[in-house]
Scaffold this motif. Sequence first.
Motif, PDB file in Angstrom:
ATOM      1  N   TRP A   6     -11.454  -0.094 -10.729  1.00 13.85           N
ATOM      2  CA  TRP A   6     -10.864  -0.606 -11.661  1.00 13.85           C
ATOM      3  C   TRP A   6     -11.774  -2.002 -10.917  1.00 13.85           C
ATOM      4  N   SER A  54       0.810  -1.283  -0.129  1.00 17.26           N
ATOM      5  CA  SER A  54      -0.218  -0.160  -0.437  1.00 17.26           C
ATOM      6  C   SER A  54       0.430   1.620  -0.066  1.00 17.26           C
ATOM      7  N   ARG A 102       3.866   1.416  -1.795  1.00 15.94           N
ATOM      8  CA  ARG A 102       4.823   1.371  -2.814  1.00 15.94           C
ATOM      9  C   ARG A 102       3.861   1.789  -4.089  1.00 15.94           C
ATOM     10  N   PHE A 103       1.764   1.671  -3.598  1.00 22.55           N
ATOM     11  CA  PHE A 103       0.997   2.219  -4.318  1.00 22.55           C
ATOM     12  C   PHE A 103      -0.242   2.959  -3.974  1.00 22.55           C
ATOM     13  N   GLN A 104       0.665   3.142  -3.011  1.00 24.26           N
ATOM     14  CA  GLN A 104      -0.897   4.424  -2.568  1.00 24.26           C
ATOM     15  C   GLN A 104      -1.330   5.256  -3.283  1.00 24.26           C
ATOM     16  N   SER A 105      -0.468   5.962  -4.421  1.00 19.79           N
ATOM     17  CA  SER A 105      -0.960   6.810  -5.425  1.00 19.79           C
ATOM     18  C   SER A 105      -1.966   5.751  -6.867  1.00 19.79           C
ATOM     19  N   ASN A 106      -1.837   5.144  -6.280  1.00 14.99           N
ATOM     20  CA  ASN A 106      -2.518   4.464  -7.348  1.00 14.99           C
ATOM     21  C   ASN A 106      -3.940   3.343  -6.636  1.00 14.99           C
ATOM     22  N   LEU A 107      -3.987   3.444  -5.344  1.00 11.88           N
ATOM     23  CA  LEU A 107      -4.847   2.462  -4.834  1.00 11.88           C
ATOM     24  C   LEU A 107      -6.576   3.026  -5.452  1.00 11.88           C
ATOM     25  N   THR A 150      -5.106  11.524  -1.423  1.00 14.00           N
ATOM     26  CA  THR A 150      -5.049  10.910  -3.181  1.00 14.00           C
ATOM     27  C   THR A 150      -6.297  10.126  -3.337  1.00 14.00           C
ATOM     28  N   ARG A 170      -7.308   3.894  -8.147  1.00  9.67           N
ATOM     29  CA  ARG A 170      -7.278   3.406  -9.780  1.00  9.67           C
ATOM     30  C   ARG A 170      -8.091   2.315  -9.786  1.00  9.67           C
ATOM     31  N   ILE A 171      -7.024   1.328  -8.523  1.00  7.11           N
ATOM     32  CA  ILE A 171      -7.542   0.113  -8.297  1.00  7.11           C
ATOM     33  C   ILE A 171      -9.108  -0.138  -7.692  1.00  7.11           C
TER      34      ILE A 171
END
Lengths: 916, 118
Positions: free
Chosen positions: A392, A379, A381-386, A571, A388-389
């Motif tokens: 989707w 989480s 590492r990919f916080q900014s992508n959460l 975010t 979008r995850i």
Amino acid sequence: MILMLSTEVIISVTFGYLILLFAITWFTERKGSMLKKWAAHPYVYSLSLAVYCTAWTFYGSVGRAAESGLDFLTIYIGPCLIAPLWWLVMRKIIRISKLMNISSIADFISSRYGKSANLGALVTIFCLFGILPYISIQIKGISSSLDIMQFTDPLEQVGAFSVFGDSGLYLALGLALFTVIFGTRAIEATARHEGLVMAVAFESIVKLISFLAIGVFVSFFLFDGLPDIFAKAKEADLSHLFVLSGENGISDWFWMGLLSMMAVLFLPRQFQMGIIENTSEKHLDTAMWLFPLYLVLINLFVLPIALSGLMIFQNQGVIADTFVLAIPLEYGYEGLAIFGYLGGFAAATSMIIVSTISLSTMVSNNLLMPILVANTSFSQRFQSNLPRILIWGRRLTIFAIILLSYFYFRVLGSGSSLVSTGLISFVAIAQLSPSIIGGIFWKKGSKSGAIWGLLAGMFIWAFTLILPTFAINGLIPIEILNEGLFGLAWLKPYNLFGMEGMSIISHSLFFSLFANLLLYVSISLFSKQNSKELNQAVLFVDIFSYDKNLDTNIFWKGQAQFPALQGLLQTFLGEKKASNALHDFSLSYDKPVQQKGMADPEFVNFAQRILSGVIGAASARILVGSVVKEEEIPMEEVLHILKETQELKSLNQELKSKTKALKKASEKLSEANEALKLNDMLKDEFISTVTHEMKTPITSIRAFSEILQDEGLSETEKKRFLQIIIDETGRMTRLIDQVLDLERFDSGRQTLNWEKVELRTLLLETAESVEKVFLEKGLTFQIDCSFEELFLMVDPDRIKQVLLNLLSNASKFAKTSVQLIANQVDEQLYISVIDDGIGIPDEDLPFLFEKFFQAKNQTEKKPIGTGLGLAISKKIMDYHGGKIQVQTKHGKTVFQISIPIQQKESQLINTATHHE
Amino acid sequence: MNKILIVDDEPNILLSLEFLFKKEGYQVLIARDGEEAMQLIENQVPELIILDIMMPKVDGYEVCAYVKKNYPKTQVIFLSAKSKEKDLQKGLALGADRYLTKPFSTKEIVAEVKNLLN
């Protein structure tokens, strides 16, 4: 002959309808649209609740009615019966969900039990298992209705079936796309979908009108009204379908009613429409009558259609579930059939769309997110992508659910009817009710109780309803049904513990709910809640008292960097919404917008609550927990703080009641003040009258004293003037005495000397003392006492005073005679003093007993006296519980006093205290 | 010899004033209320009237107004227990020449009458 509609016509009508739905949704969601306002109307809200009526209602009810009569009604009676209770249950759930930013039923349960990720995941998985078959029968409903419209026998297709040649699949994909577009636009799962609400409400109208149209067609065009159908059905030996029958009929009705009560509250689609999409608790007022009315209307023609179908298609092998379409087609009414088809389509699509949206939210927020954010390294590492995850994840879930449902029905479900599959889902959802209802009304309900209850319920549900399905479909040996699991007779799925005589559904509901409830309650009673659980439990149960500044009542201890929390909000919400949220926080908690440093506990709670709306309560707790250093609050501390809050509350209540009392007292005070003011005015007037009256004798006294000072007066003159001075002094003394007397009566300080005396004697004594005066004035005086002896408790001197006053007045006004008459009538002693004087004008009568009445009324000949005698007499009579009255008749003036003979001690005292 | 009319409903006050002014050598007429006073004036018009205000039948104000209208030469002294400023104003407004209050000083009232009649 059944007409055949070309596939092209059906497909284009279907897509035309979908485009219309699309347009309604699209136009509603546009900024400033009129439709957007309508979406917040209570009627639209109530209609959107009718998502309860699915293809099962539309096709399945007729099927069920054709098979077992009135049974189909049970699942509508429950919702109608529970509707009045919505104000209690649903309003509370709505309030909790809005305040806590709850996004689904799984989130609700997870949040209630300490924001438990496990519980949320468990509910989500269970809902998936429970609802998937239900969605699948909707697709089946659409698919088979398409087949009927095209007159292809679905039975013939099995085996020679190609998925890609099936229009049902394309429709399912189209629906999934529609749902993704309109159901997953905003990342906040709690965001309202006005477009969808309007679309669902529109679909509710379509299915209702379409079903009514077919009902009217069948009842009034094919038959001569409802009585005709029932009469013919009776001839055709179908009367068992419209009377309540069977020994287990009643118990079955009870269990079905209970089942549908729980379903209408807790089905994920009902939760989505009724709670998440609700804009105002007041809408419940409308929904409470409109929704039951809707159910009544849509069920009105079910039995007539079923009976007609049975009579029309005698032994032709037409499935009763399809009567709604088969009948108009049989008679060549294609247009009506298409309208009917659209109604069924609407019923199915609204259910599919809303259910998948709510399930996808659960999967993304209560299954996917907690797993992702619990993995700290991932989480971070990919916080900014959460975000979008997340979104989707929801979209893929929607496609996955719809495709899974499609294949479920193709592979498994073709054997069972619409209704039974629906009821299996209902029983699954019913397992949520102990933890929800218990959760909002019972603080002790604990996480472990909820988990074990749910697991037990799920297990029994699967064993009694799913296992048999597998067995029937040949996936497991069929012997289990007849011989029980492991050959144990008490483990027969349809007859647990040898229970006989219940329908399959009631049987399953009874055992699953019983085990669920038993474990929930007993484990809750014996398990200890941790501080977080207890905190949430208190907030849920007492939500109405924590309404405002909720975040202050969530106990949180630790260290949190403000920028880290702000980063999280940015975010997931985006820059703009995050800064709006910060602004909201500073407004509602009256705190300046922070820039850096350590965050308050309130802000931590607030951020967690806002994030809950996006990623679910449990995930939000985990995520916030990853950026702050939280300390576990010891249980004792929570209990202590809660106790304090409670004490504060009771203190508050005490304060409230004190304020109330104070207000009352101040009202009384101002009342008293008014009375005092009036009293003051009267007193002023009284004093000015008294002084005026006193000046008269003083004037005479002064004048004659000055005259006496001069020399040269004769002895007779001196004597005469001195006598005047003495008389006038006496007059003044009398006046002063009477004023003081009256004042004592007025203030209640006057005490009477009660004595038991004989009244006849008292009368005669009084008369004797005034006889001389009458003689001197040349008046005849007559006494008439009708009783020999009468003892009464009175103050003899005071009664004498009254009589003397009346007699002396009479002597002043009488021309020739005065009478004193005493008699006893009906427990009252009456004494009258009668004179034949000039009489008293009627308009003066009401004022006669007021102080100084004569002095005020100067146009009459002024008699000698103070003007206080009658006022005092009235007071004396009041103290005796008696009365004094006056009337003028036939040239005679009658003053009459009355005293009750049956004097009660209490009456006397009361009268006296009345004056205090 | 000057003619004075004294009007009061209190017999003792009337008696004291009658005695006082007779001794001073005036011709004194008396009336026990306003009505009696007005009848009396018809026959013998006095030079001065000492007038009480609160009396039965016709009150002093009415008598004063009547006298000032019909016999403007006759002077009027109000003699009343009403001692408020507004009572005094009202009396003078009706045309009375003096307003004296009860209880009165015998010397003062005699002096006032003498003063007015000279």
